[in-house]
Motif scaffolding. Structure first.
Motif, mmCIF file in Angstrom:
data_model
loop_
_atom_site.group_PDB
_atom_site.id
_atom_site.type_symbol
_atom_site.label_atom_id
_atom_site.label_comp_id
_atom_site.label_asym_id
_atom_site.label_seq_id
_atom_site.Cartn_x
_atom_site.Cartn_y
_atom_site.Cartn_z
ATOM 1 N N ILE A 91 0.868 -1.185 0.000
ATOM 2 C CA ILE A 91 0.000 0.000 0.000
ATOM 3 C C ILE A 91 0.902 1.232 0.000
ATOM 4 C CG2 ILE A 91 -1.886 1.219 1.165
ATOM 5 C CD1 ILE A 91 -2.564 -1.447 2.551
ATOM 6 N N LYS A 92 1.106 1.828 -1.124
ATOM 7 C CA LYS A 92 2.099 2.888 -1.294
ATOM 8 C C LYS A 92 1.837 4.094 -0.394
ATOM 9 C CE LYS A 92 4.205 0.550 -4.480
ATOM 10 N NZ LYS A 92 5.523 -0.054 -4.200
ATOM 11 N N ARG A 93 0.580 4.384 -0.123
ATOM 12 C CA ARG A 93 0.257 5.572 0.664
ATOM 13 C C ARG A 93 0.370 5.342 2.168
ATOM 14 N NH1 ARG A 93 -4.963 8.486 -2.263
ATOM 15 N NH2 ARG A 93 -3.965 8.836 -4.297
ATOM 16 N N ALA A 94 0.539 4.103 2.572
ATOM 17 C CA ALA A 94 0.617 3.794 4.000
ATOM 18 C C ALA A 94 1.923 4.316 4.594
ATOM 19 C CB ALA A 94 0.515 2.292 4.214
ATOM 20 N N LYS A 95 1.841 4.844 5.802
ATOM 21 C CA LYS A 95 3.021 5.330 6.513
ATOM 22 C C LYS A 95 3.497 4.278 7.508
ATOM 23 C CE LYS A 95 2.049 10.291 6.221
ATOM 24 N NZ LYS A 95 1.862 11.542 6.995
ATOM 25 N N HIS A 96 4.802 4.086 7.549
ATOM 26 C CA HIS A 96 5.381 3.052 8.417
ATOM 27 C C HIS A 96 4.989 3.255 9.877
ATOM 28 C CE1 HIS A 96 8.637 1.381 10.974
ATOM 29 N NE2 HIS A 96 8.508 0.350 10.163
ATOM 30 N N SER A 97 5.078 4.506 10.365
ATOM 31 C CA SER A 97 4.769 4.784 11.770
ATOM 32 C C SER A 97 3.315 4.457 12.086
ATOM 33 C CB SER A 97 5.057 6.244 12.092
ATOM 34 O OG SER A 97 4.313 7.099 11.247
ATOM 35 N N VAL A 98 2.414 4.756 11.150
ATOM 36 C CA VAL A 98 0.983 4.484 11.363
ATOM 37 C C VAL A 98 0.724 2.984 11.375
ATOM 38 C CG1 VAL A 98 -1.332 4.777 10.406
ATOM 39 C CG2 VAL A 98 0.293 6.681 10.325
ATOM 40 N N VAL A 99 1.334 2.269 10.440
ATOM 41 C CA VAL A 99 1.159 0.814 10.375
ATOM 42 C C VAL A 99 1.701 0.157 11.639
ATOM 43 C CG1 VAL A 99 1.745 -1.297 9.114
ATOM 44 C CG2 VAL A 99 1.233 0.801 7.860
ATOM 45 N N MET A 100 2.875 0.610 12.109
ATOM 46 C CA MET A 100 3.458 0.070 13.338
ATOM 47 C C MET A 100 2.540 0.325 14.528
ATOM 48 S SD MET A 100 6.268 -1.641 13.204
ATOM 49 C CE MET A 100 6.747 -1.496 14.915
ATOM 50 N N PHE A 101 1.955 1.516 14.582
ATOM 51 C CA PHE A 101 1.031 1.857 15.672
ATOM 52 C C PHE A 101 -0.184 0.934 15.644
ATOM 53 C CE2 PHE A 101 -2.733 4.199 17.140
ATOM 54 C CZ PHE A 101 -2.343 4.481 18.437
ATOM 55 N N ILE A 102 -0.714 0.678 14.463
ATOM 56 C CA ILE A 102 -1.884 -0.199 14.321
ATOM 57 C C ILE A 102 -1.544 -1.626 14.760
ATOM 58 C CG2 ILE A 102 -3.464 -1.271 12.660
ATOM 59 C CD1 ILE A 102 -3.325 1.357 11.060
ATOM 60 N N ILE A 103 -0.375 -2.102 14.337
ATOM 61 C CA ILE A 103 0.049 -3.464 14.703
ATOM 62 C C ILE A 103 0.216 -3.598 16.206
ATOM 63 C CG2 ILE A 103 1.901 -5.171 14.525
ATOM 64 C CD1 ILE A 103 2.426 -4.111 11.688
ATOM 65 N N ASP A 104 0.966 -2.665 16.810
ATOM 66 C CA ASP A 104 1.203 -2.731 18.254
ATOM 67 C C ASP A 104 -0.097 -2.588 19.041
ATOM 68 O OD1 ASP A 104 3.908 -3.172 18.085
ATOM 69 O OD2 ASP A 104 4.445 -1.059 18.130
ATOM 70 N N THR A 105 -0.994 -1.711 18.564
ATOM 71 C CA THR A 105 -2.283 -1.545 19.232
ATOM 72 C C THR A 105 -3.089 -2.834 19.169
ATOM 73 O OG1 THR A 105 -2.341 0.814 18.663
ATOM 74 C CG2 THR A 105 -4.436 -0.223 19.268
ATOM 75 N N ALA A 106 -3.082 -3.478 17.998
ATOM 76 C CA ALA A 106 -3.815 -4.743 17.839
ATOM 77 C C ALA A 106 -3.256 -5.821 18.774
ATOM 78 C CB ALA A 106 -3.730 -5.213 16.386
ATOM 79 N N VAL A 107 -1.924 -5.871 18.897
ATOM 80 C CA VAL A 107 -1.289 -6.860 19.785
ATOM 81 C C VAL A 107 -1.670 -6.597 21.235
ATOM 82 C CG1 VAL A 107 0.906 -7.731 20.660
ATOM 83 C CG2 VAL A 107 0.643 -7.279 18.224
ATOM 84 N N ILE A 108 -1.623 -5.326 21.648
ATOM 85 C CA ILE A 108 -1.959 -4.966 23.029
ATOM 86 C C ILE A 108 -3.424 -5.259 23.338
ATOM 87 C CG2 ILE A 108 -2.207 -3.024 24.635
ATOM 88 C CD1 ILE A 108 0.310 -1.818 23.329
ATOM 89 N N VAL A 109 -4.323 -4.965 22.394
ATOM 90 C CA VAL A 109 -5.747 -5.240 22.589
ATOM 91 C C VAL A 109 -5.985 -6.749 22.690
ATOM 92 C CG1 VAL A 109 -8.028 -5.132 21.503
ATOM 93 C CG2 VAL A 109 -6.547 -3.111 21.494
ATOM 94 N N CYS A 110 -5.321 -7.523 21.836
ATOM 95 C CA CYS A 110 -5.425 -8.983 21.919
ATOM 96 C C CYS A 110 -4.934 -9.488 23.270
ATOM 97 C CB CYS A 110 -4.627 -9.644 20.799
ATOM 98 S SG CYS A 110 -5.362 -9.472 19.159
ATOM 99 N N GLY A 111 -3.815 -8.909 23.723
ATOM 100 C CA GLY A 111 -3.283 -9.281 25.025
ATOM 101 C C GLY A 111 -4.231 -8.953 26.155
ATOM 102 N N MET A 112 -4.955 -7.841 26.002
ATOM 103 C CA MET A 112 -5.914 -7.424 27.020
ATOM 104 C C MET A 112 -7.011 -8.471 27.197
ATOM 105 S SD MET A 112 -8.024 -3.817 27.099
ATOM 106 C CE MET A 112 -6.510 -2.896 26.748
ATOM 107 N N PHE A 113 -7.496 -9.038 26.077
ATOM 108 C CA PHE A 113 -8.562 -10.032 26.148
ATOM 109 C C PHE A 113 -8.036 -11.413 26.527
ATOM 110 C CE2 PHE A 113 -10.617 -6.836 23.415
ATOM 111 C CZ PHE A 113 -11.838 -6.719 24.066
ATOM 112 N N VAL A 114 -6.864 -11.758 26.012
ATOM 113 C CA VAL A 114 -6.326 -13.098 26.280
ATOM 114 C C VAL A 114 -5.870 -13.233 27.730
ATOM 115 C CG1 VAL A 114 -4.457 -14.701 25.733
ATOM 116 C CG2 VAL A 114 -5.659 -13.528 23.886
ATOM 117 N N ILE A 115 -5.124 -12.218 28.215
ATOM 118 C CA ILE A 115 -4.622 -12.266 29.591
ATOM 119 C C ILE A 115 -5.735 -11.931 30.577
ATOM 120 C CG2 ILE A 115 -2.974 -11.228 31.209
ATOM 121 C CD1 ILE A 115 -1.104 -10.826 28.821
ATOM 122 N N GLY A 116 -6.626 -11.020 30.190
ATOM 123 C CA GLY A 116 -7.768 -10.671 31.043
ATOM 124 C C GLY A 116 -7.411 -9.815 32.236
ATOM 125 N N ASP A 117 -6.343 -9.062 32.134
ATOM 126 C CA ASP A 117 -5.929 -8.178 33.236
ATOM 127 C C ASP A 117 -5.750 -6.774 32.684
ATOM 128 O OD1 ASP A 117 -4.572 -6.788 35.289
ATOM 129 O OD2 ASP A 117 -3.795 -8.677 36.089
#
Length: 304
Positions: free
Chosen positions: A168-194
């Motif tokens: 995706i040529k218009r995508a910015k690396h910093s934005v994509v990294m933020f989305i990935i890390d946010t998704a991981v943290i949200v998944c961790g929130m539900f999986v760990i439950g704390d």
């Protein structure tokens, strides 16, 4: 075959050592402080913690998941992003999983009487958790920054971000990294439950990012100004006499009006910020001024 100079060899060795040191510090912070408390900060460690919690196979350990993720992403990066990216990440890819494995042994209750086993610190468990969050973030951030200073890369989910940006040529690396890390943290929130642990994960990620900014980008207190003005001679004269700095004057043309103007470029220190603005405002109230922080300045009057 051309011979390398002594300076080039020393520079190469220094960069290799910086990359190794940075990767070891990164793996130390991850293994000793982040992983024992299941602090999901994003990145490979965060994904590994989430996968470990839903992993039905007891024989697959957390360090094995980290090793597998690290090498899988490395090979994806080598195929998609090319040889240059692979060479920059090879050292970290090789050292990081080994470092995590070894430092996890150090962080066990059996090593040195459990000296590094913060999770087993029963007297003040909340303080141990906060210290792990903070110091872990510091170690991860400084480790990444040192690796970057050595010209290396820690790879990891950067591969995913760069791959997305390539597709995706218009995508910015910093934005994509933020989305990935946010998704991981949200998944961790539900999986760990704390929820508290999840918030601490966000705090640790913030500390790490702040340390990268301080160590790699630098705590530089120097700035560079670009001043488009009709009075370059007068401004340059005051910069020399009042700020004890010099400048570069270049010809520019207005993109909309086509009017020829002059641009004064000057590097200065933070304590000269207000003085420079006063000079510009006094001599040319209609000057167009852009000021940004300088990562590094070398040369006469600064550093060699």
């Amino acid at each position: 075959m051309s011979k390398f100079s002594k300076a080039e060899i020393l520079s190469f060795v220094k960069n290799i050592l910086l990359t190794i040191a940075g990767t070891l510090l990164l793996s130390f912070g991850t293994a000793v402080f982040i992983l024992p408390f299941d602090i999901v900060t994003g990145g490979i460690s965060g994904i590994a913690i989430v996968l470990d919690k839903i992993n039905p196979f007891q024989f697959i350990s957390l360090d094995m998941i980290i090793t597998a993720l690290t090498w899988i992403l490395f090979f994806i990066g080598a195929l998609v992003l090319g040889r240059s990216f692979a060479m920059k990440t090879l050292i970290s890819t090789a050292i990081y999983p080994i470092g995590v494995f070894l430092f996890m042994k150090i962080a066990s209750p059996d090593f040195f009487g459990g000296f590094f086993y913060l999770k087993g610190y029963q007297q003040y468990p909340d303080i141990a958790l906060i210290l792990a969050t903070t110091i872990g973030g510091i170690c991860v951030g400084v480790g990444c920054a040192i690796t970057f200073l050595g010209g290396g890369s820690t790879g990891g989910v950067d591969v995913i971000a760069f791959t997305v940006c390539k597709i995706i040529k218009r995508a910015k690396h910093s934005v994509v990294m933020f989305i990935i890390d946010t998704a991981v943290i949200v998944c961790g929130m539900f999986v760990i439950g704390d929820f508290i642990i999840s918030l601490l994960g966000i705090m640790s990620a913030f500390v790490a990012a702040m340390m990268v900014d301080i160590v790699f980008v630098g705590s530089s207190r120097s700035f560079m100004a670009q001043i488009i003005t009709d009075k370059p001679t007068e401004i340059n004269k005051d910069i020399i006499e009042k700020l004890d700095r010099t400048s570069t004057i270049v010809d520019v043309v207005g993109g909309y009006t086509g009017t020829p103007k002059k641009m004064v470029i000057v590097s200065f220190k933070v304590n000269q910020y207000a003085d420079l603005l006063n000079i510009i405002h006094r001599l040319d109230k209609f000057a167009f001024v852009t000021i940004h922080q300088a990562h590094e300045i070398k040369g006469e009057g600064w550093t060699r």
